[in-house]
Design a protein around this motif. Sequence first.
Motif, PDB file in Angstrom:
ATOM      1  N   UNK A 117       0.703  -1.234   0.467  1.00  0.00           N
ATOM      2  CA  UNK A 117       0.092  -0.144   0.026  1.00  0.00           C
ATOM      3  C   UNK A 117       0.618   1.185   0.121  1.00  0.00           C
ATOM      4  N   UNK A 118       0.465   2.094  -0.665  1.00  0.00           N
ATOM      5  CA  UNK A 118       1.315   3.573  -0.739  1.00  0.00           C
ATOM      6  C   UNK A 118       0.310   4.584  -1.220  1.00  0.00           C
ATOM      7  N   UNK A 119       1.100   5.857  -1.087  1.00  0.00           N
ATOM      8  CA  UNK A 119       0.025   6.648  -1.332  1.00  0.00           C
ATOM      9  C   UNK A 119      -1.225   7.105  -2.387  1.00  0.00           C
ATOM     10  N   UNK A 120      -0.587   6.166  -3.235  1.00  0.00           N
ATOM     11  CA  UNK A 120      -1.715   6.652  -4.370  1.00  0.00           C
ATOM     12  C   UNK A 120      -2.562   4.910  -5.157  1.00  0.00           C
ATOM     13  N   UNK A 121      -1.817   3.670  -4.207  1.00  0.00           N
ATOM     14  CA  UNK A 121      -2.756   2.746  -4.881  1.00  0.00           C
ATOM     15  C   UNK A 121      -2.293   1.516  -3.582  1.00  0.00           C
ATOM     16  N   UNK A 122      -2.954  -0.203  -4.111  1.00  0.00           N
ATOM     17  CA  UNK A 122      -2.349  -1.468  -2.725  1.00  0.00           C
ATOM     18  C   UNK A 122      -3.358  -2.021  -3.977  1.00  0.00           C
ATOM     19  N   UNK A 123      -2.103  -3.131  -3.992  1.00  0.00           N
ATOM     20  CA  UNK A 123      -2.672  -4.784  -4.664  1.00  0.00           C
ATOM     21  C   UNK A 123      -3.326  -5.398  -3.428  1.00  0.00           C
ATOM     22  N   UNK A 124      -4.332  -6.215  -3.831  1.00  0.00           N
ATOM     23  CA  UNK A 124      -4.973  -7.501  -3.714  1.00  0.00           C
ATOM     24  C   UNK A 124      -3.959  -8.235  -3.500  1.00  0.00           C
ATOM     25  N   UNK A 125      -3.820  -9.244  -2.371  1.00  0.00           N
ATOM     26  CA  UNK A 125      -3.424 -10.405  -2.395  1.00  0.00           C
ATOM     27  C   UNK A 125      -4.342 -11.437  -1.695  1.00  0.00           C
ATOM     28  N   UNK A 126      -3.575 -12.107  -1.121  1.00  0.00           N
ATOM     29  CA  UNK A 126      -4.135 -13.462  -0.318  1.00  0.00           C
ATOM     30  C   UNK A 126      -5.714 -13.598  -0.288  1.00  0.00           C
ATOM     31  N   UNK A 127      -6.387 -13.000  -1.393  1.00  0.00           N
ATOM     32  CA  UNK A 127      -7.835 -13.951  -1.041  1.00  0.00           C
ATOM     33  C   UNK A 127      -8.168 -15.397  -0.953  1.00  0.00           C
ATOM     34  N   UNK A 128      -8.728 -15.504  -0.469  1.00  0.00           N
ATOM     35  CA  UNK A 128      -8.769 -17.118   0.077  1.00  0.00           C
ATOM     36  C   UNK A 128     -10.047 -17.848   0.877  1.00  0.00           C
ATOM     37  N   UNK A 129     -10.229 -18.868   1.065  1.00  0.00           N
ATOM     38  CA  UNK A 129     -11.537 -19.544   1.398  1.00  0.00           C
ATOM     39  C   UNK A 129     -10.948 -20.710   1.890  1.00  0.00           C
ATOM     40  N   UNK A 130     -11.674 -21.222   2.899  1.00  0.00           N
ATOM     41  CA  UNK A 130     -10.833 -22.249   3.696  1.00  0.00           C
ATOM     42  C   UNK A 130     -11.812 -23.812   2.718  1.00  0.00           C
ATOM     43  N   UNK A 131     -11.678 -24.870   2.672  1.00  0.00           N
ATOM     44  CA  UNK A 131     -11.871 -25.850   1.441  1.00  0.00           C
ATOM     45  C   UNK A 131     -13.213 -26.238   2.394  1.00  0.00           C
ATOM     46  N   UNK A 132     -13.469 -26.323   3.145  1.00  0.00           N
ATOM     47  CA  UNK A 132     -14.450 -26.723   2.995  1.00  0.00           C
ATOM     48  C   UNK A 132     -16.119 -25.259   3.768  1.00  0.00           C
ATOM     49  N   UNK A 133     -16.140 -24.350   3.332  1.00  0.00           N
ATOM     50  CA  UNK A 133     -16.446 -23.338   3.500  1.00  0.00           C
ATOM     51  C   UNK A 133     -16.694 -23.029   1.695  1.00  0.00           C
TER      52      UNK A 133
END
Length: 261
Positions: A193-209
């Motif tokens: 994250x910086x003054x202009x933007x942010x990178x989306x990472x680590x989007x995940x869901x547990x396999x049972x849900x």
Amino acid sequence: MIRKLGENDNERVMDFLKDEAALNLFIIGDIEAFGYDSDFQELWGFYREDHDLTAVLLRFHNSFIPYAKTGKVPVKEFAEIIKSYEEKVFLSGKSDLVEKFENIPGLELGKKQVTYFAECNTDEYFVHTDYEIKTANPEDVDRIIELRSGIEEFYPNPNAREIILQSLKTGTGRTYYLEQEGQMVASASTAAENSMSAMIVGVCTHKDYRRKGLATTVMQKLFKDVMDEGKLLCLFYDNPEAGRIYKRLGFVDIGKWTMYR
């Protein structure tokens, strides 16, 4: 000529990077957060004979990102710098640039992953949720790692705990998550994250849900909060199903990004 960059170079470096600010999100964010004088981060610049800066290489822990506007990156010179680090390294960047590092003798790049690079600058597709979305703090780092470790598509980084903890403490990243029965079942994070933007990472869901829209719910809350701060959202993806979800949320493809892990 290649030389280490320092604080005195910052104005020239930022001017060089800003023309492709989204693609240079990681480099810009790390410079703003950690500068040029730390034991886990270094930057090098490649200069032509006329002293014009034409390429930059970032080391953040064991991850390297090279950048050049025209794609004419000093591959051999940058490769020698990368090879000087004995631990396993990760390389990433614009596909047309980093793929030139393939087949360099002595440079072990690991498994190749080509992804789409997308950005979003509208919140018109976000919806409200009644779920309680929580914000992670440093005490939640081990829970985040435990959730991610169960995701087959994720590649483990030996410095993951340190990197996540550092991002939470410095404000260069945040993680939102959803619990069910006391268990963290879905999460999404930002990085660089910086003054202009942010990178989306680590989007995940547990396999049972999975297939309940939980990760999308977490993402929308995270996305709205980041964009309310006036920041552009960026992410990369390689899963067509994920791509369709992101595009329904307003993301558009702007290029390709290659990672070696």
